[in-house]
Design a protein around this motif. Structure first.
Motif, mmCIF file in Angstrom:
data_model
loop_
_atom_site.group_PDB
_atom_site.id
_atom_site.type_symbol
_atom_site.label_atom_id
_atom_site.label_comp_id
_atom_site.label_asym_id
_atom_site.label_seq_id
_atom_site.Cartn_x
_atom_site.Cartn_y
_atom_site.Cartn_z
ATOM 1 N N ASP A 88 2.177 -3.539 -11.907
ATOM 2 C CA ASP A 88 0.727 -3.628 -11.743
ATOM 3 C C ASP A 88 0.230 -2.626 -10.733
ATOM 4 O O ASP A 88 -0.782 -1.949 -10.974
ATOM 5 N N SER A 89 0.939 -2.512 -9.626
ATOM 6 C CA SER A 89 0.397 -1.606 -8.603
ATOM 7 C C SER A 89 0.502 -0.159 -9.060
ATOM 8 O O SER A 89 -0.379 0.646 -8.776
ATOM 9 N N SER A 144 -4.293 4.589 -12.866
ATOM 10 C CA SER A 144 -5.268 4.248 -13.903
ATOM 11 C C SER A 144 -6.327 5.314 -14.042
ATOM 12 O O SER A 144 -6.871 5.522 -15.118
ATOM 13 N N LYS A 145 -6.599 6.024 -12.962
ATOM 14 C CA LYS A 145 -7.634 7.052 -13.059
ATOM 15 C C LYS A 145 -7.119 8.287 -13.764
ATOM 16 O O LYS A 145 -7.876 9.084 -14.262
ATOM 17 N N GLU A 192 0.862 -1.169 0.000
ATOM 18 C CA GLU A 192 0.000 0.000 0.000
ATOM 19 C C GLU A 192 0.900 1.221 0.000
ATOM 20 O O GLU A 192 1.872 1.279 0.761
ATOM 21 N N GLN A 193 0.592 2.193 -0.856
ATOM 22 C CA GLN A 193 1.428 3.384 -0.930
ATOM 23 C C GLN A 193 0.687 4.583 -0.375
ATOM 24 O O GLN A 193 -0.536 4.587 -0.265
ATOM 25 N N SER A 194 1.452 5.630 -0.066
ATOM 26 C CA SER A 194 0.894 6.897 0.410
ATOM 27 C C SER A 194 -0.028 6.709 1.579
ATOM 28 O O SER A 194 -1.116 7.276 1.633
ATOM 29 N N LEU A 195 0.385 5.901 2.561
ATOM 30 C CA LEU A 195 -0.528 5.749 3.686
ATOM 31 C C LEU A 195 -0.234 6.683 4.836
ATOM 32 O O LEU A 195 -1.011 6.794 5.769
ATOM 33 N N ARG A 231 -2.194 0.466 -11.589
ATOM 34 C CA ARG A 231 -3.494 0.542 -10.930
ATOM 35 C C ARG A 231 -3.680 1.897 -10.285
ATOM 36 O O ARG A 231 -4.742 2.509 -10.351
ATOM 37 N N ARG A 232 -2.568 2.377 -9.703
ATOM 38 C CA ARG A 232 -2.665 3.637 -8.987
ATOM 39 C C ARG A 232 -2.937 4.795 -9.914
ATOM 40 O O ARG A 232 -3.711 5.692 -9.596
#
Lengths: 430, 219, 245
Positions: B209-210, B216-217, B17-20, B213-214
């Motif tokens: 992939d991660s 993708s928006k 998990e990033q930017s937590l 995914r991050r």
């Protein structure tokens, strides 16, 4: 690293907003931020999120000798680590004022209020007791570290299970978690601290300040209470002047907040207990949110290693063959080591390289002889075995230029100071 | 010693998990099975005059264990991570600055150093620091029968004869850093390196992939 | 220490005092010639010595200087012979650092620091004999020392430690009472305005009793302030007699 300083316009803006009863994140004056509690895989590990402030607590135990004046009681040790991750202002290893303040407040909140039954931690009176150690790590500092730390510490203590102990006569056996179920600690009550920040010389009051609000506040009042409305600790800090009425009002607000937070903690503990009993997966790994775009998870994958062995063989064949023996090893006599600049290091026996380096450092007369020596060395594989010893009976003898084959140099223990040339060849023992 | 060619070696499930965390410039938490490490990066930031280097950024790595104060073992792990980071970051773009990487061990169930390396790489990516290549960490253990196990758990590590961690770079799959413990032959070492290179493909695919995914928006 | 009755049925405490009675306070100002201000205070068996230097230029790092106020630097330490067992670390441990911070906080509230921008005031307090109420005695001694140094303050700062036993607040705790797991509250007060400079409480106390306890503490502090006032006036009288006015 230094923290970015607060600008005057930010300060004025915050103070003006507080005067108008508005907070940066839209909360009311007495509102807490959202508290989220998750547990780790092993017992005694918990994470608390208070808004964006993030704190981790870990409880561990070990058997130690008790204090002399309290031979029947166990020992509780609290440690708050302000990790440099939490804020750029925190430095590793330095005991800053904030660190001392938080540590002392946590100690007074828990230890003096006797929230844990320390007498049940005694194993052998006067000899062996359990020492319960609580480590709280600050992971992200967004204000109100004290409250988050106290919630994390008490939740971790409630969650922790210590190993079971059996006593037969004089022998004490500690059972591992597989042999016997570990026992929870006996917690009498749960003290929770609530922080109030004061602004404009005590005119305005806010509960649970965030980091920006903490920077502009005049002072802080911390009240630790449990759900039975018993005050465990009060501490005022910062240069504010309080009135008695303000303190009474704060204590009333604190009692309301504490009961809410205690209910939350109990629910979280219940959920975790249920999850563990059902045998489902638990722990930090599971609590990672899946639906967030910043998180991703992948299941167990296998790695192909079909051609691994061939590849390895190939690489080895291409590589050089290492020497089987070393021509002139430098061997220290038993009990001797040597270290220093330009000396032959005896830690790792990289003898070949050192031998060659050695030779280059000798007097310039020797340069022609070096080539001869190299050739000689290759011829005699079992050449001179050089021994290093620190025996003081030998004297220092300078290299003899005319005798290339045998180089009778002895060294005494003061060769270390001579530096380069003199290092370490000694005539083999007669 | 020969290695069973037919054994299927696997990596435990991993997640990231990033930017937590809100305060650090970049943060990531990497989970391998039950081992998890949280990394936070601050940088480029001001550096103390005593530590500044005139043409490069100064990289500092701090590893905080879960219980107790940092000891010599953490110092040696910090050294390994720091050298890997210095090899892959473009330090000359930020002279006289400091890049601080703080790693917090959340749970240790084997393969700690490789989990630290992976979370460090993801945190550096999250912070947007320029790097010449990505890196990942893979741990291999050789047990007493000569079998190679990748990504061992704590129990498997205990029952192993040798334990090795390699940091592999993403461009040419070469070894950036290696840290080994125990006794093993040259052949076994080369086999482990080859296995790690294979395993690193999976990890790099996971990074890709991660990240996709991050963003993708946005894209 | 079970079985020690902290409050007997007739209302007498261990040392024969009544519940709201303070210990005997004896103080002297100007004990050191070279310091700007100094004072020695005894409250019962607790003895403290306070020394003040300042206001003077900031020593050490210039970055600590505040552009509009003076910086107050406090150090609290206990003599190694002050407690029943020899104290191995007189200063530098967490408790002393915490006490120093509390003292600093208390005096920052009371001393008019705006009159001395960019300067530093040092307050050093040493406990020579510890018999309970360390913090309060330090604050009282430091107040006298600051007055002796001639530094303007808003009001006297008086402190007192009170405990709660059997529904009764006990003023000015001694060591035996403090160590008996009694809920103790330390309060530093500016008596004229009734403003609390520092409030510190340990051990469990029900919320309903808080008000009574704070009231008792404030009364005790007002009592202490009267004594301190006496001491200051007497010292001034002596000084004026000596200078022949």
């Amino acid at each position: 690293m230094k923290d970015t300083p607060l600008s005057n316009c930010e300060r004025d803006f915050l103070l003006k907003a507080i005067e108008e009863k508005k907070r940066l994140d839209g909360r009311q004056t007495y509102d807490y931020r959202k508290i989220k509690i998750t547990f780790g895989t092993d017992y005694g590990c918990c994470f608390v999120d208070l808004g964006k402030t993030r704190v981790m607590a870990q409880v561990s135990c070990e058997l130690v000798a008790p204090k002399e004046n309290r031979p029947n009681e166990g020992v509780m040790f609290f440690n708050i680590e302000l990790s440099p991750m939490a804020s750029p202002a925190f430095e590793q290893g330095r005991q800053s004022e904030l660190s001392v303040k938080l540590n002392r407040q946590l100690e007074r909140c828990f230890r003096n209020s006797k929230c844990i039954d320390t007498e049940s931690l005694c194993v052998v009176s006067g000899e062996k007791v359990w020492q319960i150690r609580v480590d709280v790590h600050m992971l992200n500092h967004d204000g109100n570290l004290m409250d988050a730390a106290s919630v994390a510490a008490i939740t971790a203590l409630c969650h922790f299970r210590r190993p079971d102990v059996g006593i037969q006569g004089d022998e004490v056996t500690v059972y591992s978690p597989e042999e016997r179920d570990p026992i929870p600690l006996s917690v009498y009550h749960m003290p929770i601290s609530v922080s109030f920040s004061f602004f404009q010389q005590g005119t305005y009051l806010l509960v649970d300040p965030c980091e920006r609000e903490e920077r502009v506040m005049d002072g802080l009042l911390m009240i630790a209470m449990n759900k039975h409305r018993e005050i465990c600790s009060i501490q005022s800090s910062g240069g504010i002047m309080l009135l008695k009425e303000q303190v009474m009002r704060c204590s009333k607000i604190a009692s309301v907040k504490v009961s809410e937070i205690t209910a939350l903690i109990s629910k979280a503990l219940e959920n975790d207990k249920k999850a563990r009993k059902e045998g489902g997966k638990f722990g930090f790994a599971e609590s990672m949110p899946q639906e967030r775009i910043t998180a991703l998870k992948k299941d167990e994958t296998s790695v192909e290693m079909s051609d691994v062995s061939e590849k390895a063989d190939e690489i080895i064949q291409k590589a050089e063959v290492p020497h089987q023996t070393v021509p002139s090893p430098v061997v220290p006599v038993a009990g001797v080591g040597q270290i220093g600049e330009d000396l032959q290091h005896t830690w790792g026996l990289d003898d070949e390289d050192d031998d060659e380096e050695e030779e280059h450092k000798e007097d310039s007369d020797e340069e022609q002889d070096e080539k001869n020596m190299d050739v000689e060395h290759e011829k005699e594989i079992r050449g001179c075995v050089v021994e290093i010893s620190d025996s003081e009976e030998e004297e220092v003898i300078i290299l003899q230029a005319e005798k290339p084959g045998k180089t009778p140099i002895k060294t005494g223990s003061d060769s270390h100071q001579k530096g380069a040339a003199a290092a370490s060849r000694k005539r083999p023992n007669k | 010693m020969e290695v069973c060619r037919s054994s299927a070696v696997s990596l435990r499930e991993f997640g990231c998990e990033q930017s937590l965390l809100s305060r650090p410039d970049g943060s990531a938490s990497f989970v391998q099975g039950d081992t998890s490490v949280l990394a936070g990066v601050y940088g480029p930031a001001e550096v103390k005059v005593s530590k500044e280097i005139y043409d490069r950024a100064t990289v500092e790595v701090l590893i905080q264990p879960k219980v107790g104060l940092p000891s010599v073992r953490e110092r040696s792990q910090e050294q390994c991570v720091r050298e890997t980071c210095e090899a892959s970051l473009l330090l000359s773009l930020h002279p006289r600055s400091s890049l601080t990487l703080v790693l917090q061990v959340l749970h240790d169930d084997g393969s700690l150093l490789s989990c630290s390396l992976n979370s460090a790489c993801m945190a550096l990516m999250d912070a947007g620091l320029p790097m010449s290549c990505l890196f990942c960490g893979v741990t291999c253990a050789i047990d007493y029968d000569g079998k190679i196990i990748t990504d061992p758990s704590a129990a498997q590590e205990k029952g192993s004869r040798a334990l090795m961690t390699f940091a592999i770079d993403s461009t040419e799959r070469r070894v950036l850093m290696s840290s080994t413990k125990g006794s093993f032959s040259v052949h076994e070492l080369q086999q482990c390196i080859a296995v790690s290179q294979k395993a690193s493909e999976k990890i790099f695919q996971f990074y890709r992939d991660s990240i996709s995914r991050r963003y993708s928006k946005n894209l | 220490m079970a079985g020690l009755e902290l409050l007997s049925d007739q209302g007498y405490r261990l040392d024969g005092r009544k519940a709201s009675e303070l210990r005997k306070v004896q103080a002297r100002m100007g004990v050191f010639a070279q310091a700007d201000g100094s004072a020695y205070l005894e409250q019962g068996n607790t003895k403290a010595l306070a020394v003040v230097y300042g206001p003077h230029e900031i020593r050490g790092s210039r970055s600590r200087a505040l552009h509009d106020r003076a910086v107050i630097n406090c150090q609290y330490s206990m003599a190694t012979f002050s407690t029943a067992e020899r104290k191995r670390r007189p200063h530098g441990d967490r408790k002393s650092t915490e006490m120093s911070l509390h003292l600093k906080q208390t005096f920052e509230a009371a001393v008019m620091t705006q009159l001395f921008p960019r300067s530093q005031i040092d307050i050093y307090v040493k406990i020579l004999q510890s018999d309970g109420g360390n913090y309060s005695v330090c604050v009282n001694a430091a107040t006298l020392a600051v007055i002796d140094a001639g530094i303007p303050m808003r009001d006297y700062v008086c402190a007192c430690t009170v405990g709660f036993v059997d529904e009764t607040p006990l003023a000015d705790l001694c060591y035996a009472e403090e160590s008996g797991r009694v809920s103790s509250l330390a309060l530093a007060l500016l008596p004229r305005g009734g403003q609390i400079a520092l409030l510190q409480m340990d051990a469990r106390l029900h919320q309903d009793h808080l008000e009574t306890l704070i009231e008792a503490a404030m009364t005790a502090c007002k009592g202490v302030s009267k004594v301190l006032d006496e001491v200051v006036r007497q010292h001034l009288q002596e000084a004026s007699v000596l200078t022949g006015e």
